[in-house]
Design a protein around this motif. Structure first.
Motif, PDB file in Angstrom:
ATOM      1  N   GLN A   1       0.902  -1.350   0.137  1.00  0.00           N
ATOM      2  CA  GLN A   1       0.014  -0.206   0.069  1.00  0.00           C
ATOM      3  C   GLN A   1       1.030   1.333  -0.039  1.00  0.00           C
ATOM      4  O   GLN A   1       2.176   1.263   0.542  1.00  0.00           O
ATOM      5  CB  GLN A   1      -0.871  -0.060   1.207  1.00  0.00           C
ATOM      6  N   HIS A   2       0.223   2.276  -0.493  1.00  0.00           N
ATOM      7  CA  HIS A   2       1.014   3.649  -0.853  1.00  0.00           C
ATOM      8  C   HIS A   2       2.233   3.530  -1.786  1.00  0.00           C
ATOM      9  O   HIS A   2       2.867   4.502  -2.099  1.00  0.00           O
ATOM     10  CB  HIS A   2       1.810   4.035   0.649  1.00  0.00           C
ATOM     11  N   PHE A   3       2.375   2.498  -2.649  1.00  0.00           N
ATOM     12  CA  PHE A   3       3.439   2.555  -3.628  1.00  0.00           C
ATOM     13  C   PHE A   3       2.783   1.992  -5.124  1.00  0.00           C
ATOM     14  O   PHE A   3       1.932   1.343  -5.172  1.00  0.00           O
ATOM     15  CB  PHE A   3       4.397   1.667  -3.280  1.00  0.00           C
ATOM     16  N   SER A   4       3.417   2.537  -6.189  1.00  0.00           N
ATOM     17  CA  SER A   4       3.006   2.329  -7.539  1.00  0.00           C
ATOM     18  C   SER A   4       4.126   2.491  -8.537  1.00  0.00           C
ATOM     19  O   SER A   4       5.108   3.374  -8.095  1.00  0.00           O
ATOM     20  CB  SER A   4       1.792   3.099  -7.747  1.00  0.00           C
ATOM     21  N   PHE A   5       3.869   1.720  -9.591  1.00  0.00           N
ATOM     22  CA  PHE A   5       4.874   1.968 -10.597  1.00  0.00           C
ATOM     23  C   PHE A   5       4.466   3.140 -11.386  1.00  0.00           C
ATOM     24  O   PHE A   5       3.215   3.724 -11.356  1.00  0.00           O
ATOM     25  CB  PHE A   5       4.740   0.772 -11.638  1.00  0.00           C
ATOM     26  N   VAL A   6       5.466   3.999 -11.779  1.00  0.00           N
ATOM     27  CA  VAL A   6       5.210   5.273 -12.682  1.00  0.00           C
ATOM     28  C   VAL A   6       4.860   4.714 -13.890  1.00  0.00           C
ATOM     29  O   VAL A   6       6.087   4.613 -14.777  1.00  0.00           O
ATOM     30  CB  VAL A   6       6.306   6.236 -12.388  1.00  0.00           C
ATOM     31  N   GLN A   7       4.003   4.455 -14.630  1.00  0.00           N
ATOM     32  CA  GLN A   7       3.631   4.056 -16.007  1.00  0.00           C
ATOM     33  C   GLN A   7       4.163   5.347 -16.958  1.00  0.00           C
ATOM     34  O   GLN A   7       3.622   6.335 -16.664  1.00  0.00           O
ATOM     35  CB  GLN A   7       2.254   3.893 -16.150  1.00  0.00           C
ATOM     36  N   ALA A   8       5.080   5.142 -17.827  1.00  0.00           N
ATOM     37  CA  ALA A   8       5.621   5.962 -18.547  1.00  0.00           C
ATOM     38  C   ALA A   8       4.816   6.709 -19.543  1.00  0.00           C
ATOM     39  O   ALA A   8       3.572   5.727 -20.008  1.00  0.00           O
ATOM     40  CB  ALA A   8       6.733   5.379 -19.496  1.00  0.00           C
ATOM     41  N   ASP A   9       4.449   7.702 -19.864  1.00  0.00           N
ATOM     42  CA  ASP A   9       3.545   8.510 -20.854  1.00  0.00           C
ATOM     43  C   ASP A   9       3.449   7.701 -21.968  1.00  0.00           C
ATOM     44  O   ASP A   9       2.433   7.531 -22.654  1.00  0.00           O
ATOM     45  CB  ASP A   9       3.609   9.886 -20.837  1.00  0.00           C
ATOM     46  N   ASN A  10       4.712   7.098 -22.380  1.00  0.00           N
ATOM     47  CA  ASN A  10       4.403   6.629 -23.800  1.00  0.00           C
ATOM     48  C   ASN A  10       5.033   4.994 -23.630  1.00  0.00           C
ATOM     49  O   ASN A  10       5.438   4.318 -24.402  1.00  0.00           O
ATOM     50  CB  ASN A  10       5.684   7.001 -24.633  1.00  0.00           C
ATOM     51  N   GLY A  11       4.244   4.515 -22.150  1.00  0.00           N
ATOM     52  CA  GLY A  11       4.973   3.204 -21.811  1.00  0.00           C
ATOM     53  C   GLY A  11       4.401   2.047 -22.728  1.00  0.00           C
ATOM     54  O   GLY A  11       4.968   0.822 -22.716  1.00  0.00           O
ATOM     55  N   PHE A  12       3.423   2.362 -23.512  1.00  0.00           N
ATOM     56  CA  PHE A  12       2.855   1.267 -24.483  1.00  0.00           C
ATOM     57  C   PHE A  12       2.889   1.575 -26.016  1.00  0.00           C
ATOM     58  O   PHE A  12       2.641   0.935 -26.668  1.00  0.00           O
ATOM     59  CB  PHE A  12       1.212   1.285 -24.087  1.00  0.00           C
ATOM     60  N   GLU A  13       4.070   2.356 -25.977  1.00  0.00           N
ATOM     61  CA  GLU A  13       4.491   2.859 -27.273  1.00  0.00           C
ATOM     62  C   GLU A  13       5.952   2.442 -27.504  1.00  0.00           C
ATOM     63  O   GLU A  13       6.409   2.221 -28.538  1.00  0.00           O
ATOM     64  CB  GLU A  13       4.153   4.114 -27.849  1.00  0.00           C
ATOM     65  N   VAL A  14       6.598   2.675 -26.427  1.00  0.00           N
ATOM     66  CA  VAL A  14       8.114   2.554 -26.511  1.00  0.00           C
ATOM     67  C   VAL A  14       8.551   1.432 -25.557  1.00  0.00           C
ATOM     68  O   VAL A  14       8.458   1.552 -24.210  1.00  0.00           O
ATOM     69  CB  VAL A  14       8.830   3.959 -26.324  1.00  0.00           C
ATOM     70  N   PRO A  15       9.189   0.206 -26.082  1.00  0.00           N
ATOM     71  CA  PRO A  15       9.590  -0.578 -25.069  1.00  0.00           C
ATOM     72  C   PRO A  15      10.798  -0.288 -24.582  1.00  0.00           C
ATOM     73  O   PRO A  15      11.658   0.484 -25.081  1.00  0.00           O
ATOM     74  CB  PRO A  15       9.532  -1.989 -25.946  1.00  0.00           C
ATOM     75  N   THR A  16      11.310  -1.018 -23.421  1.00  0.00           N
ATOM     76  CA  THR A  16      12.624  -0.749 -22.736  1.00  0.00           C
ATOM     77  C   THR A  16      13.524  -1.867 -23.035  1.00  0.00           C
ATOM     78  O   THR A  16      14.683  -1.792 -22.361  1.00  0.00           O
ATOM     79  CB  THR A  16      12.388  -0.252 -21.266  1.00  0.00           C
ATOM     80  N   CYS A  17      13.127  -3.030 -23.224  1.00  0.00           N
ATOM     81  CA  CYS A  17      13.982  -4.238 -23.349  1.00  0.00           C
ATOM     82  C   CYS A  17      13.390  -5.197 -24.623  1.00  0.00           C
ATOM     83  O   CYS A  17      12.252  -5.299 -24.826  1.00  0.00           O
ATOM     84  CB  CYS A  17      13.675  -5.025 -22.082  1.00  0.00           C
ATOM     85  N   ARG A  18      14.606  -5.554 -25.197  1.00  0.00           N
ATOM     86  CA  ARG A  18      14.271  -6.545 -26.393  1.00  0.00           C
ATOM     87  C   ARG A  18      14.956  -7.923 -26.097  1.00  0.00           C
ATOM     88  O   ARG A  18      15.976  -8.088 -25.379  1.00  0.00           O
ATOM     89  CB  ARG A  18      14.994  -5.971 -27.479  1.00  0.00           C
ATOM     90  N   GLY A  19      14.239  -9.018 -26.709  1.00  0.00           N
ATOM     91  CA  GLY A  19      14.902 -10.329 -26.511  1.00  0.00           C
ATOM     92  C   GLY A  19      16.266 -10.236 -27.337  1.00  0.00           C
ATOM     93  O   GLY A  19      15.977  -9.752 -28.407  1.00  0.00           O
ATOM     94  N   ALA A  20      17.222 -10.841 -26.820  1.00  0.00           N
ATOM     95  CA  ALA A  20      18.658 -10.853 -27.419  1.00  0.00           C
ATOM     96  C   ALA A  20      18.977 -12.301 -27.730  1.00  0.00           C
ATOM     97  O   ALA A  20      20.054 -12.624 -27.873  1.00  0.00           O
ATOM     98  CB  ALA A  20      19.523 -10.452 -26.388  1.00  0.00           C
TER      99      ALA A  20
END
Length: 369
Positions: free
Chosen positions: A300-319
């Motif tokens: 309680q009292h914590f949350s992820f900060v969803q990036a404004d473009n979080g569903f447009e720009v990924p941060t990790c790719r399969g290698a």
């Protein structure tokens, strides 16, 4: 003929004995080299700064996984596996970077990308020094030199003897960790050890996972900003170890919030965050390594900060294969958690995975008065 056959058998037995001795000796060497860093280890703050945080002021932090300088778009890593949409299995090729020049180029490009952001706090993961996999490039020193005027802490999370796999491109000796740079005063810092897989062989590959906890005074207040730099396990089938790691992290979050502090957790969570596990089109099947994290997993009292473009720009790719946009599986595993006494927003920075298998994430935040 009998003498020849008997001689061949003895030669074969001798070769088997030599192989057993070599393998046994190597396993003994790894075991002798192996150790875990103690939990609660105090971390030195180098070049400490004096400026104090102000309630109501706006600050920025950026998180970036450097991928030990190996992961240009053409790179694939031997431990990464996947399956194409048509059922074709895939596996990465390399155990270390392709060359020293590529490590220098990728690391320099990463730092040049981060410098114009002028962030107050910089959280870097998979930062190598004196490592075979990165051709002894001192990424830690390169980053420190790229950001003069910052204090910094270092938390080691990978230290190994010579890892002789894959046999065609050995990973070698590795020294790596979490580098956190700050423009503001850090009163103290500590390294917390995560649980890891204690399987005899897997323990040599799962790093000495940890998170670092830095305390920053807030002017005119008894409260502190507790900045946590996080890097959770990746190769954990079923997510058992990651669940144990999350339990420890959440315990720390609850304790710090109960003490009245502001809390930020940033870094590489190695989970698909806030519902992004199926957010991006690809030509690969959903990978088995992906576990999910969202606000329901946090105290309680914590949350992820969803990036404004979080569903447009990924941060990790399969290698498991070289990067081609729209082909590789991608998701969001990098980002920030904040306590509800902070006002925050975030942006995923689209670099086209040009220097790492991760994209940076920029956090903007304000300490509520």
């Amino acid at each position: 003929m009998k003498k020849i056959a008997k001689r061949a058998i003895w030669v074969l037995l001798a070769l088997i004995a030599i192989l057993v001795l070599v393998v046994g000796g190597y396993i003994a060497y790894l075991q002798l080299q192996y150790y875990r860093i103690e939990d609660g280890l105090p971390l030195e703050v180098i070049s400490p700064q004096e400026s104090l945080l102000q309630p109501g002021a706006t600050y920025t932090a950026v998180s970036c996984n450097l991928g030990f300088g190996a992961y240009g778009p053409e790179y694939s890593f031997f431990m990464d596996t996947g399956v194409m949409a048509d059922g074709t299995p895939t596996q990465g090729l390399y155990g270390k970077a392709t060359s020293r020049e590529s490590v220098l180029a990728n690391t320099s490009l990463a730092l040049q990308t981060l410098q114009p952001l002028n962030a107050d706090f910089i959280l870097l993961q998979e930062v190598d020094y004196n490592s075979h996999r990165s051709f002894q490039v001192d990424q830690r020193e390169m980053a420190i030199q790229a950001f003069p005027g910052y204090g910094y802490t270092w938390a080691e999370n990978f230290h190994s003897g010579y890892l002789a796999y894959p046999l065609n491109d050995p990973h070698g000796v590795v020294n790596a960790g979490l580098l956190t740079l700050s423009r503001y005063a850090v009163s103290d810092a500590v390294r917390r050890s995560y649980p890891i897989d204690d399987n005899f062989f897997l323990k040599f590959t799962d790093l000495d996972r940890c998170f670092s906890v830095m305390r920053l005074p807030v002017e005119g207040s008894d409260r502190q900003l507790v900045l946590i730099h996080n890097h959770m396990s990746a190769y954990d089938s079923g997510g058992v170890i990651r669940a144990q790691q999350l339990e420890l992290l959440c315990q720390v979050l609850e304790e710090e919030y109960a003490a009245g502090n502001y809390v930020i957790v940033g870094g590489d969570f190695n989970h698909a965050l806030y519902g992004t596990e199926h957010a991006f089109a690809s030509e690969q099947q959903f990978p088995g390594w992906v576990q999910s994290l969202d606000d329901s997993d946090l105290p309680q009292h914590f949350s992820f900060v969803q990036a404004d473009n979080g569903f447009e720009v990924p941060t990790c790719r399969g290698a498991d294969i070289p990067y081609t946009e729209g082909v590789n599986y991608t998701t969001v595993v990098d980002g920030f958690i904040v306590s509800d006494n902070l006002i925050a927003s975030a942006e995923n920075l689209d670099t086209g995975f040009s220097f790492s298998d991760h994209n940076p994430v920029l956090l903007t935040f304000e300490l509520a008065a």
